[in-house]
Scaffold this motif. Structure first.
Motif, mmCIF file in Angstrom:
data_model
loop_
_atom_site.group_PDB
_atom_site.id
_atom_site.type_symbol
_atom_site.label_atom_id
_atom_site.label_comp_id
_atom_site.label_asym_id
_atom_site.label_seq_id
_atom_site.Cartn_x
_atom_site.Cartn_y
_atom_site.Cartn_z
ATOM 1 N N ALA A 102 0.833 -1.194 0.000
ATOM 2 C CA ALA A 102 0.000 0.000 0.000
ATOM 3 C C ALA A 102 0.871 1.249 0.000
ATOM 4 N N ASP A 103 0.242 2.382 -0.173
ATOM 5 C CA ASP A 103 0.916 3.677 -0.126
ATOM 6 C C ASP A 103 1.766 3.784 1.142
ATOM 7 N N GLY A 104 3.047 4.114 0.975
ATOM 8 C CA GLY A 104 3.937 4.307 2.113
ATOM 9 C C GLY A 104 4.439 3.032 2.758
ATOM 10 N N GLN A 105 4.215 1.882 2.122
ATOM 11 C CA GLN A 105 4.578 0.584 2.707
ATOM 12 C C GLN A 105 6.042 0.529 3.128
ATOM 13 N N PRO A 165 3.177 -5.659 -8.800
ATOM 14 C CA PRO A 165 2.907 -4.269 -9.217
ATOM 15 C C PRO A 165 2.879 -3.283 -8.051
ATOM 16 N N THR A 166 2.322 -3.701 -6.911
ATOM 17 C CA THR A 166 2.251 -2.782 -5.776
ATOM 18 C C THR A 166 3.558 -2.753 -4.999
ATOM 19 N N SER A 213 1.104 3.830 -12.312
ATOM 20 C CA SER A 213 1.286 2.473 -12.818
ATOM 21 C C SER A 213 0.091 1.619 -12.431
ATOM 22 N N ARG A 214 0.001 0.456 -13.062
ATOM 23 C CA ARG A 214 -1.221 -0.327 -12.944
ATOM 24 C C ARG A 214 -0.984 -1.685 -12.296
ATOM 25 N N ASP A 215 -1.995 -2.104 -11.568
ATOM 26 C CA ASP A 215 -2.087 -3.456 -11.034
ATOM 27 C C ASP A 215 -3.249 -4.117 -11.768
ATOM 28 N N GLY A 216 -2.923 -4.826 -12.851
ATOM 29 C CA GLY A 216 -3.979 -5.331 -13.711
ATOM 30 C C GLY A 216 -4.700 -4.175 -14.375
ATOM 31 N N SER A 217 -5.999 -4.095 -14.184
ATOM 32 C CA SER A 217 -6.776 -3.001 -14.774
ATOM 33 C C SER A 217 -6.921 -1.815 -13.833
ATOM 34 N N THR A 218 -6.357 -1.917 -12.640
ATOM 35 C CA THR A 218 -6.475 -0.849 -11.644
ATOM 36 C C THR A 218 -5.298 0.109 -11.739
ATOM 37 N N THR A 219 -5.570 1.384 -11.885
ATOM 38 C CA THR A 219 -4.511 2.398 -11.862
ATOM 39 C C THR A 219 -4.210 2.765 -10.415
#
Length: 648
Positions: free
Chosen positions: A358-361, A398-399, A506-512
């Motif tokens: 996640a953000d800031g991981q 991706p994340t 950037s994308r995780d599959g179809s999720t931006t």
């Protein structure tokens, strides 16, 4: 024609020793790649050349010959060196190396590689160097140097040596030559119940004993007489560095930024009363001092050693972490760089981190790297990071990799970057693991077993992390989102970076993945960025140079729609760089990447007469629509207030 509101500036006269080393032909290619460029651009930019290529240690930062702060970004080249199919070389041929260098430059804007070398192939018999291997390695290294990519070589090892493992073993290693293992008389290797190859490091008695022998400099009886194993390695390293220094031209050698003595050091097993911290102090650091002396003897006096701490010092698994990070090295000075790796073992396990990053991981883990850099007074490099792209945890890649790049750019999560930018911190240099064009196309007989030929992934211990592979046409193609790999980053800053972020979308599959959102208090900045990618840089001029600040522009940024909002000016569609003498026609402009006529750098040129310590900012966006001049002006006013109130 670009629309802009900028002011012409005068770039100061070059200081003594500055040279113009790009040929007119190179600049003609750059001009051809920039529509609308006037013929006057046929003269090479004065700031390119050997001074720009040079990298030295300046406290906790890298600096080029102009005194600009430098960020190194690129990849490891490559895990192929661990294999036998191409003789311990990163590439099968020099032509493949050249193709890789051009592709890396074009696809990612990389300006540095960690270049892997094999001790086993450099010294196949005690005291005997394989000059054929060194000749091929040098030719492949030159392919990157000639493409304008800086290099730091690395004598790589994992699990000490391939030759510890039998033909039917589940695992393999790389590093030490066969003659070392034959003379060592090590027990039959066994990892017991191991779910990952890395467990061999602390569970395989053969690996542990051989590794400890290296650090103890054990005397081995060989056909060439008694050989002390660590001394043999150091002698091979010195001969290798001497060979490189003699075979590379002055311009090529300028782009060699240093040497990584040994990959992922670990004690093997601690002596009675010893722990990770005392081992670093009494064993590892003296080894680095010996290696440093070998560098000096080989003609590498002006290049730092990229030294790694105990490999477990920053593990994110509590039961695996060990105290370290060169805590007792004091302040080693410009002869060294703090060089470390980071993999999210929790994410790789699939057990300790069931979800995605996640953000800031990674803000805390990478913040620890920045803190060690500050404490040591050295620049930091994260020379390995990444995540598997195949297997049961590959959905996290991706994340995880986005989160790691985010943490390389800033200490802060995207959620708080705009509200706490003064805490953003230095931008970290890094080389991602890895760039293997043969990914999925290998032909590696594992541990020499012709009945066990590996073709999939990286062909080494079930790893599959390469960012690229060859497509059906034989061209290098990304295996990860191009938006993730081709990034805005500050290549050279005329002063000190205070804050930086890049929202790559950037994308995780179809999720931006949009983690860095412009707050409602900056509505016109939000309109400029829209739903597109953007970077934001804040820096303070240092007064030591009049060379421009340079940022990589991703290759698919539409130059006609790229918007820059800066204290130096605002515009959509930056013009190509032109100058009369050293007077830049535009303070915000683009110029071709050296070695890649299709790639662009954004140049931000401050006035020559400005005061040292002047605060600058620049927003670079490929927004969904070209903002009006009024919107850009309003965004500039918002950013000016934001920067003034941020506490920089």
């Amino acid at each position: 024609m670009p629309t802009h509101e900028t002011r012409g500036i005068r770039i100061g006269r070059p200081r003594p020793g500055r040279t113009r080393l790009l040929g007119v032909a190179v600049l003609l290619l750059a001009a051809a790649a920039a529509p609308g460029t006037p013929a006057a651009a046929a003269e090479a930019p004065w700031f390119d050349g050997r001074a720009a290529d040079q990298v030295t240690v300046d406290g906790t930062r890298f600096a080029d010959g102009h005194g600009r702060e430098v960020v190194l970004r690129g990849f490891n080249v490559s895990g192929e060196t661990k294999l036998e199919e191409n003789g311990g070389l990163p590439f099968a041929t020099t032509a493949d190396a050249r193709k890789s260098a051009a592709a890396m430059r074009h696809l990612t804007g990389a300006n540095a590689v960690r270049f892997l070398l094999s001790w086993a192939h450099a010294e196949p018999e005690p005291g005997q160097m394989d000059t054929g291997y060194l000749e091929k390695a040098t030719a492949q290294m030159k392919a990157f140097l000639d493409a304008g990519i800086r290099v730091f070589p690395d004598f790589h090892q994992d699990l000490y040596s391939r030759h510890l493992f039998g033909k039917d073993s589940w695992y393999s290693g790389d590093g030490a030559p066969k003659w070392v293992i034959d003379a060592g008389g090590y027990p039959k290797e066994s990892c017991g119940i191991c779910f990952h190859w890395g467990q061999n490091i602390t569970q395989n008695q053969a690996v542990m004993t051989a590794t400890r022998d290296f650090w103890r400099n054990r005397a081995l009886t060989t056909g060439a007489g008694t050989v002390h194993v660590q001394d043999a390695f150091l002698a091979t390293a010195e001969r290798t560095m001497t060979y490189f220094a003699r075979q590379l031209t002055d311009d090529q050698f300028t782009r060699v930024v240093g040497f990584d003595p040994l990959n992922e050091p670990y004690a093997g097993a601690y002596d009675d009363g010893q722990n990770s911290r005392t081992w670093e102090k009494s064993v590892l650091w003296p080894f680095y001092e010996k290696f440093r002396a070998r560098m000096d003897a080989a003609g590498w006096q002006d290049k730092p050693a990229f030294v790694e701490p105990n490999m477990f010092w920053n593990s994110n698994l509590d039961f695996q972490r060990q105290e370290g990070g060169l805590l007792d090295a004091g302040k080693p000075g410009p002869d060294y760089v703090f060089n470390t790796h980071y993999y999210d073992q929790k994410a790789i396990s699939g057990i300790f981190m069931p979800g995605k990053a996640a953000d800031g991981q990674y803000a805390g883990d990478f913040g620890a790297l920045r803190d060690r850099s500050t404490a040591l007074g050295l620049p930091a490099v994260l020379s390995e990071f990444g995540h598997p792209l195949a297997g049961f945890t590959s959905d996290k890649a991706p994340t995880v990799v986005k989160g790691m790049y985010q943490a390389l750019d800033s200490r802060l999560p995207g959620a708080t970057w705009w509200t706490r930018p003064a805490a953003s911190g230095a931008v970290l240099s890094s080389t991602q693991w890895q760039w293997d064009i043969y990914n999925g196309r290998h032909h590696e007989a594992m541990n020499g077993n012709t009945g066990k030929v590996l073709t999939e992934g990286d062909a080494w211990n079930d790893e599959d992390l390469s960012a690229v592979r060859l497509d059906d046409s034989g061209n290098a193609a990304p295996r990860q989102d191009a938006r993730l790999l081709d990034r805005i980053y500050p290549r050279a800053v005329a002063g000190r970076t205070l804050a930086f972020t890049f929202e790559d979308r950037s994308r995780d599959g179809s999720t931006t993945l949009s983690w860095d959102r412009v707050p409602g208090s900056l509505p016109n900045v939000a309109k400029v960025t829209g739903s597109g990618r953007y970077g934001m840089l804040v820096w303070r001029s240092g007064g030591a140079t009049d060379a421009p600040t340079e940022l990589r522009l991703p290759r698919d940024f539409d130059s006609a729609r790229t918007t820059v909002v800066s204290d130096l000016g605002t515009l959509t569609g930056p013009p190509a760089y032109t100058a009369h003498g050293h007077t830049a026609d535009h303070p915000v402009a683009t110029v071709a990447e050296p070695g890649d006529g299709d790639g662009n750098r954004l140049l931000l040129s401050a006035p020559a007469d400005e005061s040292t310590g002047t605060l600058h900012y620049a927003l670079i966006a490929d927004g969904t629509a070209a903002p009006s001049a009024e919107q850009r002006a309003a965004a500039q006013r918002e950013l000016a207030r934001w920067a003034a109130d941020a506490g920089f």
